[in-house]
Write a protein that holds these residues in place. Sequence first.
Motif, PDB file in Angstrom:
ATOM      1  N   CYS A   2      -7.121  -5.045  -6.202  1.00 15.56           N
ATOM      2  CA  CYS A   2      -6.370  -4.490  -5.081  1.00 15.56           C
ATOM      3  C   CYS A   2      -6.188  -5.557  -4.005  1.00 15.56           C
ATOM      4  O   CYS A   2      -7.158  -6.219  -3.616  1.00 15.56           O
ATOM      5  N   CYS A   5      -5.848   1.628  -6.850  1.00 15.86           N
ATOM      6  CA  CYS A   5      -7.162   1.055  -6.574  1.00 15.86           C
ATOM      7  C   CYS A   5      -8.213   2.143  -6.734  1.00 15.86           C
ATOM      8  O   CYS A   5      -8.061   3.249  -6.194  1.00 15.86           O
ATOM      9  N   ALA A  53      -5.587  -4.963  -0.964  1.00 17.14           N
ATOM     10  CA  ALA A  53      -6.134  -4.458   0.299  1.00 17.14           C
ATOM     11  C   ALA A  53      -7.653  -4.590   0.393  1.00 17.14           C
ATOM     12  O   ALA A  53      -8.191  -4.932   1.441  1.00 17.14           O
ATOM     13  N   CYS A  54      -8.343  -4.319  -0.748  1.00 22.23           N
ATOM     14  CA  CYS A  54      -9.820  -4.312  -0.670  1.00 22.23           C
ATOM     15  C   CYS A  54     -10.503  -5.083  -1.791  1.00 22.23           C
ATOM     16  O   CYS A  54     -11.728  -5.100  -1.877  1.00 22.23           O
ATOM     17  N   ASP A  55      -9.727  -5.670  -2.712  1.00 23.00           N
ATOM     18  CA  ASP A  55     -10.253  -6.506  -3.795  1.00 23.00           C
ATOM     19  C   ASP A  55     -11.036  -5.731  -4.856  1.00 23.00           C
ATOM     20  O   ASP A  55     -11.797  -6.299  -5.624  1.00 23.00           O
ATOM     21  N   SER A  96     -11.046   2.172  -5.461  1.00 23.50           N
ATOM     22  CA  SER A  96     -11.853   2.263  -4.254  1.00 23.50           C
ATOM     23  C   SER A  96     -11.087   2.881  -3.083  1.00 23.50           C
ATOM     24  O   SER A  96     -11.476   3.902  -2.538  1.00 23.50           O
ATOM     25  N   CYS A  97      -9.958   2.268  -2.707  1.00 22.25           N
ATOM     26  CA  CYS A  97      -9.244   2.721  -1.503  1.00 22.25           C
ATOM     27  C   CYS A  97      -8.025   3.581  -1.798  1.00 22.25           C
ATOM     28  O   CYS A  97      -7.444   4.157  -0.888  1.00 22.25           O
TER      29      CYS A  97
END
Length: 176
Positions: A161, A145, A163-165, A147-148
């Motif tokens: 992702c 991901c 978890a966080c899209d 981002s995360c």
Amino acid sequence: MDRHEQPIHEIMTTPVRSVTADTPAREAASVLLEEGIGSVVVADADGIVTKTDLLAGIEEQRLEAPVSELMTDPVVTVSPDADVQTAIDRMHEYEIKRLVVESGTEAVGIVSTTDLRRALATDLDSVIGLFAGSVDSDSEQTYECISCGERVTAASKPGTCHACDAPMRNLSVPRN
């Protein structure tokens, strides 16, 4: 399975939005804009009204004309079990960009050139890896991901992702 053999029901857009033959062009255009779609089926007249049809009507200042005067008819159809190649061939034969997916006499979906492009598109990272010689098209790869930092190992690129899209990137491909 080759991507051209994939059944249409796996890539079609649902649900089908329809209007009646006497619906004014202005109202049909509003439906397309509000719902972010490119066509509506004219259920009681065996036709389809596309953005192109409506633009022609607008150009001719026929905003209040019923869609039955602007629609393309008869509608060209494909069955949900037909494969992607059949849809491509039919679109090419009739020089159209959308097919109504019909089960019996009921419209159950729409398949467009955009749907076909998505179905046939290859993940860019996989293509780069194949040319670089670092990735086998059938092997599992590691995605991260952006981002995360969540990592996933999979045979094909996850859309986003879990978890966080956020978008995922392929770590198996060199970034030189």
